[in-house]
Motif scaffolding. Sequence first.
Motif, PDB file in Angstrom:
ATOM      1  N   HIS A 158      63.892  11.548   2.068  1.00 47.78           N
ATOM      2  CA  HIS A 158      62.693  10.825   1.638  1.00 47.78           C
ATOM      3  C   HIS A 158      62.059  11.394   0.373  1.00 47.78           C
ATOM      4  O   HIS A 158      60.944  10.993   0.020  1.00 47.78           O
ATOM      5  N   GLY A 176      59.752  14.152   1.191  1.00 49.70           N
ATOM      6  CA  GLY A 176      58.537  13.435   0.835  1.00 49.70           C
ATOM      7  C   GLY A 176      57.986  13.741  -0.537  1.00 49.70           C
ATOM      8  O   GLY A 176      56.971  13.157  -0.937  1.00 49.70           O
ATOM      9  N   ASN A 213      55.936  16.644   0.259  1.00 45.50           N
ATOM     10  CA  ASN A 213      54.810  15.756  -0.047  1.00 45.50           C
ATOM     11  C   ASN A 213      54.006  16.190  -1.271  1.00 45.50           C
ATOM     12  O   ASN A 213      52.830  15.834  -1.409  1.00 45.50           O
TER      13      ASN A 213
END
Length: 346
Positions: A158, A176, A213
């Motif tokens: 991801h 992320g 992230n």
Amino acid sequence: MEFSAQQIASVLGGTVEGNPEVKVNNFSKIEEGKPGTLSFLANPKYEHFIYNTEASIVLVNNDFTPSEPVKATLVKVANAYASLAILLNMVEQAKTKKAGIDATAFIAGSATVGEDCYVGNFAYIGENVKIGKNCRIYPHAYIGDNVTIGENCTIYPHATIYNGCVIGNNCILHAGSVIGSDGFGFAPEGDNYKKIPQLGNVVLEDDVEIGANTTIDRAVMDSTIIRRGVKLDNLVQIAHNVEVGENTVMAAQVGIAGSVKIGSHCMFGGQAGLSGHIHVADHVVFGAQCGVISDVKEPATLLGAPAINAKAFMRSSAIFNRLPDMYRQMGQMQREIEQLKKELNK
């Protein structure tokens, strides 16, 4: 894998104090040491654990002198923490690595993928992408058109790399992370805001690691640049047109506003924030939750918001803690002064 204390010392250029033949096959924290494991002592505040640890081998710095008997075999090295990293890397490198292209991965016809690469299921590799040898692209990673990725890179699930970005050699992008999303650029237009197209890209130089992230915005024009050796923790935000100097490290939730230029070997504590368009010298240390609103022109350690020199901050903090008492004392003094005035005016 199993290694003796003597073998470990040989790899690290260290010396053995204790049984050179004792063997370990795993790692443990010093306070939770178990037989057959290796631990380390780098921070003196944990020294008391070494006298009771069950770990078979403990890495210590050369200048460590125990004040009590130690059951474990000691391997003395120049830097225990760095030596632990060497051993952990050896174990990591010995693990079997995935290889090949999984069946449901998508690779555009114009893309090139180097030798000994792995591309996981549902990963997407766009047009004209160039990926160097020995890279690992895990499932559901997205690599947009015209991206260039060097050798020995790892792109975890991801992670997203937008069109046109450049990733150097030996880089790691954790799950992320987003490289090359639009910068936060909007021009006021009456009561509304008009989006400013972000036409630049992001460049990560060699040996950069990006935490989970974390987001790095593309430049309006030219490039947002993350220099060689930079390490960013999880949930860091780097805005458009920022330049982060070599070997700078940032802990979680640091926020860097647009067009900031950061020198090399800087350190950012968690949640530190920099206002836009400022310049930071080399070797600056920012404490947690530091708020920086102006240029930092020379090496320093800064704390607080607005950020000030650490020593000044500590002195100010000491005064701040005394303010309630000082306020009461001032009130008492004011009452005494008023009483004296009354006495003098009789």
